[in-house]
Design an enzyme around this catalytic site. Structure first.
Site, short mmCIF file in Angstrom:
data_model
loop_
_atom_site.label_atom_id
_atom_site.label_comp_id
_atom_site.label_asym_id
_atom_site.label_seq_id
_atom_site.Cartn_x
_atom_site.Cartn_y
_atom_site.Cartn_z
N GLU A 217 30.96 44.49 37.52
CA GLU A 217 31.62 45.61 37.41
C GLU A 217 31.54 46.49 36.17
O GLU A 217 31.39 45.95 35.08
CB GLU A 217 33.32 45.22 37.43
CG GLU A 217 33.47 44.24 38.75
CD GLU A 217 34.87 43.71 38.88
OE1 GLU A 217 35.43 43.49 37.61
OE2 GLU A 217 35.18 42.88 39.98
N HIS A 260 40.96 44.04 38.19
CA HIS A 260 40.44 43.07 37.13
C HIS A 260 40.91 43.64 35.76
O HIS A 260 40.61 44.99 35.56
CB HIS A 260 39.15 42.35 37.02
CG HIS A 260 38.89 41.73 38.15
ND1 HIS A 260 37.64 41.28 38.52
CD2 HIS A 260 39.39 41.06 39.13
CE1 HIS A 260 37.42 40.54 39.68
NE2 HIS A 260 38.79 40.38 40.03
#
Length: 305
Positions: A217, A260
């Site tokens: 990511e 996250h």
């Protein structure tokens, strides 16, 4: 072969009497893992699915009669550092931290102590790791019957910042007839115990592993570290990567966090575009869609699709 786990690996669950931990313990036992004790202060003498509960790790070690390999930590974030310190100082070498929202300072101190004592932390904010048909530590894969469907033994190592995508990718590899050597949910926080680059030497030394898949990511520097490690060590393992969150490259998204805690784009080097460029420069293939992964892995391995 595998990394970190084998059929003889023993571990405890810290915070075992909590609701999530009770379910996690059941899942691990059903999968064949050796959960030899649990720790919740004030609950000594109880059992969770037949696993004895103790007030301290020292009591668990004494009851077991020898060293315990690992611990799954499920305690609340305010108490996680103390729990991890207790595990490390009682000789436990593999610590999986499920807990999320732990203060960064605490995580940094846990990782520092682990390095000093020769222990390894997976997580925090992770689902753990699994060796198909051998052992699992953590909630990875869910109930044993579901884990058995998603994870079959094979030659592909998997590392993912997303716990759910660890299983999604592994399931696609299993359905394609490839399978998984070891899958690790490394955790989605900004500071974690074991990055891609730190786990690569273990996969590199594992004869069963012939390729690696990573799910990553925007945010953080782990991909840069991985690219550097691959080039510096002339890795034998072909790596296939999927980069989520490309929309975060838009200017208005800078500095925003999605999902996250590690997914925070602070500058150009953190963007998906820059990460993809850096990975590809190191010879790492970045796919556009997750369903492309099995086909590309087969190409890398010279396996007919």
């Amino acid at each position: 072969m595998s990394i970190l786990l084998n059929k003889e690996t023993t571990f405890i669950v810290q915070g075992i009497t909590g609701r999530e931990a009770v379910n996690l313990t059941r899942e691990c036992l059903d999968y064949g893992s050796k959960v030899v004790g649990g720790v919740t202060p004030g609950r000594k003498g109880r059992e969770v699915h037949g696993v004895p509960v103790f007030d301290t790790i020292a009591q668990a070690v004494e009851n077991y009669g020898g060293p315990i390999d690992g611990s799954v930590v499920t305690v609340p974030p305010a108490f996680t550092k103390d729990a991890v310190f207790e595990a490390i100082l009682n000789g436990i070498k593999l610590i999986v931290i499920v807990t999320e929202r732990i203060p960064r300072r605490d995580v940094a101190q846990m990782v520092e102590l682990a390095d000093m004592e020769g222990a390894r932390i997976i997580g925090p904010n992770c689902l753990g790791l699994i060796v198909p048909e051998v052992c699992k530590m953590g909630g990875i894969g869910g109930p044993a019957k579901d884990a058995a469907k998603a994870y079959a033994p094979g030659p592909v190592g998997v590392m993912s910042r997303s716990g759910g995508m660890t299983t999604e990718i592994s399931s696609s590899l299993t359905q394609a007839g490839l399978g998984v050597s070891t899958a690790v949910s490394i955790g989605g926080d900004a500071i974690i115990g074991s990055t891609y680059a730190e786990l690569m030497p273990l996969f590199e030394a594992d004869e069963q592993t012939k390729a690696i898949v990573i799910y990553t990511e925007p945010g953080g520097r782990m991909e840069a570290q991985l690219a550097e490690w691959v080039k510096d060590n002339n890795s034998r393992l072909p790596i296939v990567a999927f980069m989520a969150g490309k929309f975060m490259d838009d200017e208005e998204m800078k500095g925003m966090s999605f999902g996250h805690a590690g997914t925070i784009v602070e500058g150009a080097e953190d963007t998906a575009t820059q990460k993809i460029s850096r990975l590809e420069a190191a010879g790492i293939r970045v796919v556009e869609r997750i369903d492309e992964i099995p086909t590309v892995v087969k190409e890398k391995l010279g396996v007919l699709a």
